[in-house]
Design a protein around this motif. Structure first.
Motif, PDB file in Angstrom:
ATOM      1  N   PRO A 166      -1.688  12.842   5.561  1.00  0.00           N
ATOM      2  CA  PRO A 166      -0.658  13.037   4.533  1.00  0.00           C
ATOM      3  C   PRO A 166      -1.226  12.921   3.118  1.00  0.00           C
ATOM      4  O   PRO A 166      -2.252  12.280   2.889  1.00  0.00           O
ATOM      5  N   VAL A 167      -0.551  13.555   2.187  1.00  0.00           N
ATOM      6  CA  VAL A 167      -0.901  13.469   0.771  1.00  0.00           C
ATOM      7  C   VAL A 167       0.062  12.493   0.111  1.00  0.00           C
ATOM      8  O   VAL A 167       1.279  12.651   0.216  1.00  0.00           O
ATOM      9  N   LEU A 168      -0.463  11.457  -0.561  1.00  0.00           N
ATOM     10  CA  LEU A 168       0.368  10.425  -1.175  1.00  0.00           C
ATOM     11  C   LEU A 168       0.424  10.602  -2.681  1.00  0.00           C
ATOM     12  O   LEU A 168      -0.581  10.938  -3.315  1.00  0.00           O
ATOM     13  N   THR A 169       1.589  10.343  -3.254  1.00  0.00           N
ATOM     14  CA  THR A 169       1.763  10.296  -4.697  1.00  0.00           C
ATOM     15  C   THR A 169       2.486   9.002  -5.046  1.00  0.00           C
ATOM     16  O   THR A 169       3.568   8.737  -4.514  1.00  0.00           O
ATOM     17  N   VAL A 170       1.900   8.193  -5.915  1.00  0.00           N
ATOM     18  CA  VAL A 170       2.526   6.951  -6.368  1.00  0.00           C
ATOM     19  C   VAL A 170       3.241   7.226  -7.676  1.00  0.00           C
ATOM     20  O   VAL A 170       2.619   7.617  -8.670  1.00  0.00           O
ATOM     21  N   LEU A 171       4.563   7.057  -7.674  1.00  0.00           N
ATOM     22  CA  LEU A 171       5.360   7.298  -8.876  1.00  0.00           C
ATOM     23  C   LEU A 171       5.401   6.070  -9.768  1.00  0.00           C
ATOM     24  O   LEU A 171       5.397   6.161 -10.988  1.00  0.00           O
ATOM     25  N   SER A 172       5.485   4.881  -9.179  1.00  0.00           N
ATOM     26  CA  SER A 172       5.415   3.623  -9.919  1.00  0.00           C
ATOM     27  C   SER A 172       5.197   2.511  -8.904  1.00  0.00           C
ATOM     28  O   SER A 172       5.565   2.664  -7.730  1.00  0.00           O
ATOM     29  N   PRO A 173       4.568   1.412  -9.289  1.00  0.00           N
ATOM     30  CA  PRO A 173       4.105   1.080 -10.644  1.00  0.00           C
ATOM     31  C   PRO A 173       2.753   1.711 -10.929  1.00  0.00           C
ATOM     32  O   PRO A 173       2.082   2.212 -10.026  1.00  0.00           O
ATOM     33  N   ALA A 174       2.348   1.635 -12.203  1.00  0.00           N
ATOM     34  CA  ALA A 174       1.024   2.102 -12.577  1.00  0.00           C
ATOM     35  C   ALA A 174      -0.020   1.061 -12.208  1.00  0.00           C
ATOM     36  O   ALA A 174       0.274  -0.133 -12.126  1.00  0.00           O
ATOM     37  N   ASP A 175      -1.226   1.513 -11.947  1.00  0.00           N
ATOM     38  CA  ASP A 175      -2.303   0.583 -11.634  1.00  0.00           C
ATOM     39  C   ASP A 175      -2.552  -0.348 -12.819  1.00  0.00           C
ATOM     40  O   ASP A 175      -2.405   0.042 -13.985  1.00  0.00           O
ATOM     41  N   ASN A 176      -2.894  -1.588 -12.500  1.00  0.00           N
ATOM     42  CA  ASN A 176      -3.144  -2.629 -13.511  1.00  0.00           C
ATOM     43  C   ASN A 176      -1.905  -2.945 -14.343  1.00  0.00           C
ATOM     44  O   ASN A 176      -2.004  -3.314 -15.508  1.00  0.00           O
ATOM     45  N   SER A 177      -0.734  -2.791 -13.735  1.00  0.00           N
ATOM     46  CA  SER A 177       0.495  -3.189 -14.407  1.00  0.00           C
ATOM     47  C   SER A 177       0.530  -4.702 -14.569  1.00  0.00           C
ATOM     48  O   SER A 177      -0.099  -5.449 -13.815  1.00  0.00           O
ATOM     49  N   SER A 178       1.291  -5.160 -15.543  1.00  0.00           N
ATOM     50  CA  SER A 178       1.467  -6.590 -15.764  1.00  0.00           C
ATOM     51  C   SER A 178       2.955  -6.884 -15.833  1.00  0.00           C
ATOM     52  O   SER A 178       3.694  -6.240 -16.584  1.00  0.00           O
TER      53      SER A 178
ATOM     54  N   ALA B 149       2.584 -16.603 -10.007  1.00  0.00           N
ATOM     55  CA  ALA B 149       1.653 -15.868 -10.846  1.00  0.00           C
ATOM     56  C   ALA B 149       0.354 -15.599 -10.090  1.00  0.00           C
ATOM     57  O   ALA B 149      -0.039 -16.342  -9.199  1.00  0.00           O
ATOM     58  N   GLY B 150      -0.318 -14.511 -10.466  1.00  0.00           N
ATOM     59  CA  GLY B 150      -1.587 -14.175  -9.839  1.00  0.00           C
ATOM     60  C   GLY B 150      -1.824 -12.684  -9.883  1.00  0.00           C
ATOM     61  O   GLY B 150      -1.080 -11.929 -10.522  1.00  0.00           O
ATOM     62  N   THR B 151      -2.876 -12.248  -9.226  1.00  0.00           N
ATOM     63  CA  THR B 151      -3.216 -10.830  -9.138  1.00  0.00           C
ATOM     64  C   THR B 151      -2.968 -10.364  -7.707  1.00  0.00           C
ATOM     65  O   THR B 151      -3.459 -10.972  -6.751  1.00  0.00           O
TER      66      THR B 151
ATOM     67  N   VAL C 154      -1.592  -5.303  -9.485  1.00  0.00           N
ATOM     68  CA  VAL C 154      -0.520  -5.771 -10.365  1.00  0.00           C
ATOM     69  C   VAL C 154      -0.799  -7.218 -10.728  1.00  0.00           C
ATOM     70  O   VAL C 154      -1.030  -8.052  -9.846  1.00  0.00           O
ATOM     71  N   ARG C 155      -0.770  -7.524 -12.011  1.00  0.00           N
ATOM     72  CA  ARG C 155      -0.963  -8.889 -12.494  1.00  0.00           C
ATOM     73  C   ARG C 155       0.388  -9.509 -12.796  1.00  0.00           C
ATOM     74  O   ARG C 155       1.195  -8.923 -13.529  1.00  0.00           O
ATOM     75  N   VAL C 156       0.630 -10.689 -12.268  1.00  0.00           N
ATOM     76  CA  VAL C 156       1.893 -11.409 -12.489  1.00  0.00           C
ATOM     77  C   VAL C 156       1.605 -12.611 -13.370  1.00  0.00           C
ATOM     78  O   VAL C 156       0.756 -13.456 -13.046  1.00  0.00           O
ATOM     79  N   THR C 157       2.292 -12.681 -14.480  1.00  0.00           N
ATOM     80  CA  THR C 157       2.082 -13.761 -15.439  1.00  0.00           C
ATOM     81  C   THR C 157       3.286 -14.696 -15.448  1.00  0.00           C
ATOM     82  O   THR C 157       4.361 -14.366 -14.938  1.00  0.00           O
TER      83      THR C 157
END
Length: 463
Positions: free
Chosen positions: A33-45, A90-92, A112-115
Motif C-alpha cells: 500500500p501507499v501511505l500518506t500522513v495528513l497530520s501530525p507533521a514530523d517533529n511536532s511539539s 512529557a517525552g519524545t 512527536v515531542r511532548v512538553t
C-alpha cells in the motif's frame, strides 16, 4: 522499530506472492500500500494533555481496502486512518502509521515531542495503593474504588472492557488480555503464550455462559477465540474465530452478546469489514453485513430492545434485523440507515462506540462527540439529537438506572435523563476515560472505567 502487534501479513505471506480475487481467480500483487500522513507533521511539539490528531490515508496497489493502524511507541492506539491521542507524560514519542493489504505491510514513522509537567505519578500505582482499607486504596469519593499498578493492572491502552457473570472484570489492552478479581484485588495477564492469537487483543466479551470471547487483529484464517478459564487460572481455547468464507475479514474490534428473543446467546462482532455473528442456535459464524454506504471498522455494535442489531462504522449508523438463518444479506436484513452527524456521506464520522437501552441508542465519535437516537418503530422514523459538547467521545454505556455514561478524551460525562454534564472527580485523569463496562445485575448498577490510571469501580452516584 516495527509495531509488534501489527506484523500480521500472514494474510498472504510474502508481498510478491499471487493471491486470488473475489471470484476465486488469480490476482497478482503489484506491491505494498501507499501511505500518506495528513497530520501530525514530523517533529511536532505538543503539551501534556493536548490532543494530537492522527490523520492518515492509504491506497492499495491492488484496489482493495487497506487495514490502517496508528501506534504510539509500538502500542496500537487507533484502528483506522483517523483518530486522536492525548499524551499524559512529557517525552519524545515515535508515532507509527501502518497500512496492510494482501500484498504486504507498509509503515512510516514520525517523532512527536511532548512538553510540560510529567504527570506519570498522577496515574501510576502509587496513588492507587493498598491504603488502610484492606482493598485497593482509599476511595476518593463514596462508592469509588481504584485498581491500579498494585493490582498488576496496566495503566494505559484499554480497548475493551467486560464484566463476567461472577463479577470478574476482563479487559483487552495493548499489553494483553487482563482479568481482575475485585474481591482479592489481583489480576492476571494473558497473551500468545496462553493460547491467544496475540499479546494485544482489540476486543473482549465475558459471555453469560462463563466463557470469554477475545478479538484481535489477525489474518484471514483467525481473528480471535472463545476461551474458558480453569480454577488454576489457565485458559483453554474452545474455538477460533474464523470467518473462513472471506479473506477480507482480518480483525474483530467489538464484541457484544445478544440477550433478546431468538437471538439470545448470539455473539455479534464488529470487524474491519462490517458486522459478523456467531449464531448460538446454528453453532456457526455468519458473515458479513456490508452497509450500502461507505463503511470501515465497525466499533459501534449494540442490540436494541426489539432485537435489532446496530452497526456504527467509520461512516454511518445502520440498523439490521437478523432472523437466525445464518444470512446477513443486506437486501434482506438492512432495516434502515440513520445519519448521525450532518456531513456528506463520503466523509468519515469514525463512530467509536454505541449502546442501546430503553428505546434509545447512544453513539460516540472522537471527531464529533455524542448523538442520541430515539429508536423508531418503523424504518426511517428514528430521531437523532446532537449534543454541542463534549466535542470528542470514546465510550458509552447506559447503566439501566436512568444514567448514560460517556468516556471522552479529556474526562467523563453523564446523562441523567434530562441533562448531559461533565463529572468532576479526582479519579478521572486528564486524558479521560478509554472504556466503560456496566454490571446491571447489581443494585445499584456497578460501573467500571478503564483509564490511564488503571480501573475504577463506581457503585451509586459519584461523590
Amino acid at each position: 522499530m516495527l509495531l509488534p502487534l501489527l506484523l500480521l501479513a500472514a494474510c498472504s505471506g510474502d508481498a510478491d506472492k499471487s493471491s486470488t480475487d473475489d471470484t476465486g481467480g488469480p490476482a497478482t500483487c503489484a506491491g505494498k500500500p501507499v501511505l500518506t500522513v495528513l497530520s501530525p507533521a514530523d517533529n511536532s511539539s505538543v503539551a501534556v494533555g493536548e490532543r494530537v490528531a492522527l490523520e492518515g490515508e492509504a491506497v492499495s496497489s491492488v484496489g482493495e481496502p487497506v487495514v490502517m493502524l496508528w501506534a504510539i511507541d509500538g502500542d496500537v492506539e487507533v484502528i483506522g486512518g483517523v483518530g486522536g491521542w492525548t499524551p499524559s507524560v512529557a517525552g519524545t514519542y515515535e508515532l507509527g502509521f501502518q497500512g496492510e493489504d494482501r500484498c504486504g505491510v507498509t509503515q512510516t514513522f514520525l517523532t512527536v515531542r511532548v512538553t510540560g509537567g510529567d504527570t506519570g505519578g498522577d496515574t501510576g500505582g502509587g496513588d492507587t495503593g493498598g491504603g488502610d482499607t484492606g482493598d485497593t486504596g482509599t476511595p476518593a469519593e463514596a462508592g469509588v474504588t481504584r485498581f491500579g499498578g498494585e493490582a498488576g493492572l496496566p495503566v494505559a491502552g484499554w480497548r475493551g472492557l467486560s464484566v463476567g457473570p461472577a463479577g470478574d472484570v476482563w479487559g483487552a489492552t495493548t499489553v494483553g488480555l487482563v482479568r481482575l478479581d475485585p474481591t482479592t484485588a489481583t489480576s492476571t495477564t494473558y497473551g500468545a503464550a496462553a493460547g491467544l492469537l496475540s499479546d494485544a487483543p482489540t476486543a473482549v466479551l465475558a459471555a453469560s455462559d462463563g466463557t470469554v470471547w477475545v478479538g484481535h487483529i489477525g489474518d484471514p484464517t483467525r481473528q480471535g477465540e472463545q476461551v474458558s478459564r480453569a480454577e488454576d487460572g489457565t485458559l483453554t481455547v474452545l474455538r477460533a474465530i474464523d470467518y473462513a468464507e472471506s479473506e477480507e475479514i482480518l480483525a474483530v474490534v467489538r464484541l457484544f452478546e445478544s440477550g433478546v428473543g431468538d437471538g439470545d446467546g448470539d455473539i455479534w462482532m464488529g470487524t474491519n469489514e462490517g458486522l459478523c455473528v456467531w449464531d448460538a442456535n446454528l453453532d456457526r459464524f455468519a458473515e458479513h453485513a456490508h452497509p450500502t454506504h461507505p463503511h470501515g471498522y465497525s466499533e459501534g455494535v449494540a442490540v436494541s430492545d426489539e432485537g435489532d442489531i446496530w452497526n456504527g462504522d467509520a461512516y454511518q449508523l445502520s440498523r439490521w434485523r437478523y432472523s437466525n438463518d445464518g444470512d446477513l444479506s443486506p437486501s434482506a436484513d438492512l432495516y434502515e440507515t440513520v445519519p448521525t452527524w450532518p456531513i456528506e456521506l463520503e466523509d468519515p464520522v469514525e463512530i467509536a462506540d454505541a449502546d442501546a437501552y430503553g428505546g434509545e441508542l447512544w453513539v460516540t465519535s472522537e471527531l464529533f462527540g455524542v448523538a442520541r437516537v430515539v429508536i423508531g418503530e418503523n424504518a426511517g422514523t428514528s430521531d437523532v439529537s446532537l449534543f454541542s459538547e463534549p466535542a470528542s467521545a470514546r465510550a458509552v454505556r447506559a447503566d439501566g438506572a436512568g444514567n448514560v455514561w460517556i468516556g471522552t478524551t479529556t474526562g467523563l460525562w453523564r446523562w441523567d435523563g434530562a441533562t448531559l454534564a461533565e463529572v468532576t472527580a479526582d479519579w478521572i485523569p486528564a486524558d479521560g476515560v478509554q472504556e466503560i463496562a456496566v454490571d446491571r445485575r447489581t443494585a445499584p448498577p456497578t460501573l467500571w472505567f478503564g483509564t490511564s490510571g488503571g480501573l475504577v469501580r463506581l457503585v451509586g452516584e459519584p461523590g
